[in-house]
Write an enzyme that holds these catalytic residues in place. Structure first.
Site, PDB file in Angstrom:
ATOM      1  N   LYS A 178       0.838  -1.217   0.000  1.00  0.00           N
ATOM      2  CA  LYS A 178       0.000   0.000   0.000  1.00  0.00           C
ATOM      3  C   LYS A 178       0.864   1.255   0.000  1.00  0.00           C
ATOM      4  CE  LYS A 178      -2.084  -1.162   3.867  1.00  0.00           C
ATOM      5  NZ  LYS A 178      -1.399  -2.454   4.127  1.00  0.00           N
ATOM      6  N   ARG A 215      -9.772   1.538   9.056  1.00  0.00           N
ATOM      7  CA  ARG A 215      -9.268   0.192   9.303  1.00  0.00           C
ATOM      8  C   ARG A 215     -10.274  -0.675  10.037  1.00  0.00           C
ATOM      9  NH1 ARG A 215      -3.497   0.534   8.929  1.00  0.00           N
ATOM     10  NH2 ARG A 215      -2.551  -1.441   9.435  1.00  0.00           N
ATOM     11  N   ARG A 230      11.517  -6.123   4.427  1.00  0.00           N
ATOM     12  CA  ARG A 230      11.298  -4.662   4.373  1.00  0.00           C
ATOM     13  C   ARG A 230      12.283  -3.924   5.277  1.00  0.00           C
ATOM     14  NH1 ARG A 230       5.524  -2.349   5.340  1.00  0.00           N
ATOM     15  NH2 ARG A 230       5.569  -3.791   7.082  1.00  0.00           N
ATOM     16  N   ARG A 235      11.181  -2.522  10.986  1.00  0.00           N
ATOM     17  CA  ARG A 235      10.151  -2.052  11.916  1.00  0.00           C
ATOM     18  C   ARG A 235       9.975  -3.017  13.084  1.00  0.00           C
ATOM     19  NH1 ARG A 235       5.010  -0.364   8.186  1.00  0.00           N
ATOM     20  NH2 ARG A 235       3.914  -1.519   9.816  1.00  0.00           N
ATOM     21  N   ARG A 282      -1.046  -9.112  13.255  1.00  0.00           N
ATOM     22  CA  ARG A 282      -1.552  -8.044  12.363  1.00  0.00           C
ATOM     23  C   ARG A 282      -2.418  -8.630  11.251  1.00  0.00           C
ATOM     24  NH1 ARG A 282       3.884  -5.512  10.719  1.00  0.00           N
ATOM     25  NH2 ARG A 282       2.655  -4.323   9.213  1.00  0.00           N
TER      26      ARG A 282
HETATM   27  P1  AP5 Z   1       4.805  -1.663   1.828  1.00  0.00           P
HETATM   28  O1  AP5 Z   1       4.488  -0.750   0.708  1.00  0.00           O
HETATM   29  O2  AP5 Z   1       5.589  -1.146   2.979  1.00  0.00           O
HETATM   30  O3  AP5 Z   1       3.473  -2.422   2.348  1.00  0.00           O
HETATM   31  P2  AP5 Z   1       2.204  -1.869   3.128  1.00  0.00           P
HETATM   32  O4  AP5 Z   1       1.006  -2.515   2.535  1.00  0.00           O
HETATM   33  O5  AP5 Z   1       2.228  -0.383   3.208  1.00  0.00           O
HETATM   34  O6  AP5 Z   1       2.486  -2.577   4.508  1.00  0.00           O
HETATM   35  P3  AP5 Z   1       2.360  -2.090   6.018  1.00  0.00           P
HETATM   36  O7  AP5 Z   1       2.946  -3.245   6.825  1.00  0.00           O
HETATM   37  O8  AP5 Z   1       2.972  -0.739   6.217  1.00  0.00           O
HETATM   38  O9  AP5 Z   1       0.864  -2.049   6.221  1.00  0.00           O
HETATM   39  P4  AP5 Z   1       0.134  -2.040   7.556  1.00  0.00           P
HETATM   40  O10 AP5 Z   1      -1.229  -1.706   7.118  1.00  0.00           O
HETATM   41  O11 AP5 Z   1       0.271  -3.271   8.353  1.00  0.00           O
HETATM   42  O12 AP5 Z   1       0.946  -0.969   8.417  1.00  0.00           O
HETATM   43  P5  AP5 Z   1       0.668   0.532   8.850  1.00  0.00           P
HETATM   44  O13 AP5 Z   1       1.935   1.244   8.824  1.00  0.00           O
HETATM   45  O14 AP5 Z   1      -0.511   1.080   8.107  1.00  0.00           O
HETATM   46  O15 AP5 Z   1       5.563  -2.940   1.176  1.00  0.00           O
HETATM   47  C1  AP5 Z   1       6.054  -3.991   1.988  1.00  0.00           C
HETATM   48  C2  AP5 Z   1       7.437  -4.448   1.442  1.00  0.00           C
HETATM   49  O16 AP5 Z   1       7.242  -5.064   0.181  1.00  0.00           O
HETATM   50  C3  AP5 Z   1       8.441  -3.313   1.224  1.00  0.00           C
HETATM   51  O17 AP5 Z   1       9.700  -3.747   1.581  1.00  0.00           O
HETATM   52  C4  AP5 Z   1       8.365  -3.028  -0.290  1.00  0.00           C
HETATM   53  O18 AP5 Z   1       9.597  -2.572  -0.800  1.00  0.00           O
HETATM   54  C5  AP5 Z   1       8.003  -4.413  -0.836  1.00  0.00           C
HETATM   55  N1  AP5 Z   1       7.137  -4.355  -2.014  1.00  0.00           N
HETATM   56  C6  AP5 Z   1       6.066  -3.524  -2.232  1.00  0.00           C
HETATM   57  N2  AP5 Z   1       5.487  -3.807  -3.414  1.00  0.00           N
HETATM   58  C7  AP5 Z   1       6.184  -4.847  -3.941  1.00  0.00           C
HETATM   59  C8  AP5 Z   1       6.067  -5.610  -5.153  1.00  0.00           C
HETATM   60  N3  AP5 Z   1       5.107  -5.360  -6.061  1.00  0.00           N
HETATM   61  N4  AP5 Z   1       6.944  -6.615  -5.366  1.00  0.00           N
HETATM   62  C9  AP5 Z   1       7.924  -6.891  -4.454  1.00  0.00           C
HETATM   63  N5  AP5 Z   1       8.089  -6.202  -3.298  1.00  0.00           N
HETATM   64  C10 AP5 Z   1       7.230  -5.197  -3.050  1.00  0.00           C
HETATM   65  O19 AP5 Z   1       0.160   0.333  10.343  1.00  0.00           O
HETATM   66  C11 AP5 Z   1       1.031  -0.113  11.353  1.00  0.00           C
HETATM   67  C12 AP5 Z   1       0.282  -0.150  12.678  1.00  0.00           C
HETATM   68  O20 AP5 Z   1      -0.174   1.184  13.009  1.00  0.00           O
HETATM   69  C13 AP5 Z   1      -0.977  -1.004  12.715  1.00  0.00           C
HETATM   70  O21 AP5 Z   1      -0.693  -2.363  12.988  1.00  0.00           O
HETATM   71  C14 AP5 Z   1      -1.757  -0.331  13.859  1.00  0.00           C
HETATM   72  O22 AP5 Z   1      -1.259  -0.697  15.109  1.00  0.00           O
HETATM   73  C15 AP5 Z   1      -1.453   1.151  13.653  1.00  0.00           C
HETATM   74  N6  AP5 Z   1      -2.435   1.805  12.785  1.00  0.00           N
HETATM   75  C16 AP5 Z   1      -2.216   2.379  11.569  1.00  0.00           C
HETATM   76  N7  AP5 Z   1      -3.351   2.880  11.067  1.00  0.00           N
HETATM   77  C17 AP5 Z   1      -4.323   2.633  11.990  1.00  0.00           C
HETATM   78  C18 AP5 Z   1      -5.723   2.887  12.039  1.00  0.00           C
HETATM   79  N8  AP5 Z   1      -6.371   3.489  11.036  1.00  0.00           N
HETATM   80  N9  AP5 Z   1      -6.410   2.479  13.144  1.00  0.00           N
HETATM   81  C19 AP5 Z   1      -5.780   1.884  14.181  1.00  0.00           C
HETATM   82  N10 AP5 Z   1      -4.456   1.592  14.186  1.00  0.00           N
HETATM   83  C20 AP5 Z   1      -3.739   1.965  13.096  1.00  0.00           C
END
Ligand code: AP5
Length: 220
Positions: free
Chosen positions: A13, A88, A127, A161, A172
Site C-alpha cells: 500500500k 481500518r 522490508r 520495523r 496483524r
Molecule cells: P509496503 O508498501 O511497505 O506495504 P504496506 O502494505 O504499506 O504494509 P504495512 O505493513 O505498512 O501495512 P500495515 O497496514 O500493516 O501498516 P501501517 O503502517 O498502516 O511494502 C512492503 C514491502 O514489500 C516493502 O519492503 C516493499 O519494498 C516491498 N514491495 C512492495 N510492493 C512490492 C512488489 N510489487 N513486489 C515486491 N516487493 C514489493 O500500520 C502499522 C500499525 O499502526 C498497525 O498495525 C496499527 O497498530 C497502527 N495503525 C495504523 N493505522 C491505523 C488505524 N487506522 N487504526 C488503528 N491503528 C492503526
C-alpha cells in the site's frame, strides 16, 4: 480524487501510494506513518500508539479518528487525498463518511490490493524503512537501496520495523481479517471497490492500479 487503499500488512500500500500520490497530485495520508512520526518525536500520542502497534493491535479509534481528521483538514488535502491504512474498521469508515458528508464530499474509489499470504510474509520479512521518514521504504531483495542500510532519498539509516517480527505480523494479519476486511463489504455495497492483484513488480502493479482507476465509458 479521494481514494482509500486497503490490503493486508505488507501488500504494498505504502509503495503504491507514493507513486499514485505523485501521479494524481494528491497527498498520501498514512495513519501508520503519522503514528511512527509521533513515536520518533516521543509525543504522548506516539507513546500510546507504540504499545498497540508493537502488539499488532489497532490503536484506539478515539485517538486515530481525530488524528486522521486533523490531517485531512490540512490545505493540501482540499482537492483530494489518498488514504493508506485508514479507515481500518467499520466504525472508522462510518466516521470518515460523517466527515466527508459534513463537507459535501465523497469518496471516488476504494482500491483493494490482493496479495497471497506467502508473498506478504516475504515482503514484510525483507522490508527496511528509513529512520528519518517511514514513508521511504525498501526491500533487501525486491527494492534494494543503492548503498546497503542507507536511504536513497534522504541518507537516513534503514532499519526493520519493530512490528515486523514474525509473531507480530501473525497478529496483524488476524486483525486485518477480523477488523479491516469487513470494510471491503461496507464499500462494495456502495459500488466503490476496485480490486487489483498486487502480485508482480512494483511497476506492473502501478500500471494495473492506474488502469483500474481510469473512468469507464460512462465516466464513472
Ligand atoms: P509496503 O508498501 O511497505 O506495504 P504496506 O502494505 O504499506 O504494509 P504495512 O505493513 O505498512 O501495512 P500495515 O497496514 O500493516 O501498516 P501501517 O503502517 O498502516 O511494502 C512492503 C514491502 O514489500 C516493502 O519492503 C516493499 O519494498 C516491498 N514491495 C512492495 N510492493 C512490492 C512488489 N510489487 N513486489 C515486491 N516487493 C514489493 O500500520 C502499522 C500499525 O499502526 C498497525 O498495525 C496499527 O497498530 C497502527 N495503525 C495504523 N493505522 C491505523 C488505524 N487506522 N487504526 C488503528 N491503528 C492503526
Amino acid at each position: 480524487m479521494r481514494i482509500v487503499l486497503v490490503g493486508p500488512p505488507g501488500a504494498g500500500k505504502g509503495t503504491q501510494a507514493a507513486f499514485l500520490a505523485k501521479n494524481l497530485s494528491i497527498p498520501h495520508i498514512s495513519t501508520g506513518d503519522l503514528f511512527r512520526a509521533n513515536i520518533s518525536q516521543q509525543t504522548e500520542l506516539g507513546k500510546l500508539a507504540k504499545s498497540y502497534m508493537d502488539a499488532g493491535n489497532l490503536v484506539p479509534d478515539e485517538v486515530t479518528i481525530g488524528m486522521a481528521k486533523d490531517r485531512m483538514e490540512k490545505p493540501d488535502a482540499e482537492n483530494g487525498f489518498l488514504l493508506d491504512g485508514f479507515p481500518r474498521n467499520v466504525s472508522q469508515a462510518e466516521a470518515l463518511d460523517e466527515m466527508l458528508q459534513s463537507e459535501s464530499m465523497k469518496l471516488d474509489a476504494v482500491l483493494d490490493l490482493e496479495v497471497p499470504k506467502e508473498e506478504v510474509v516475504k515482503r514484510i520479512a525483507g522490508r527496511r524503512i528509513c529512520r528519518r521518514d517511514s514513508s521511504h521504504v525498501f526491500h533487501v531483495t525486491y527494492s534494494q537501496p543503492k548503498k546497503e542500510g542507507v536511504c536513497d532519498v534522504c541518507g537516513g539509516e534503514l532499519y526493520q520495523r519493530d512490528d515486523d517480527s514474525q509473531e507480530t505480523v501473525r497478529k496483524r494479519l488476524d486483525v486485518y481479517h477480523t477488523q479491516t476486511e469487513p470494510i471491503i463489504d461496507y464499500y462494495k455495497a456502495r459500488g466503490l471497490v476496485v480490486t487489483v492483484s498486487a502480485v508482480g513488480t512494483v511497476e506492473d502493479v502501478t500500471t494495473c492500479v492506474m488502469e483500474a482507476l481510469k473512468p469507464d465509458e460512462d465516466g464513472k
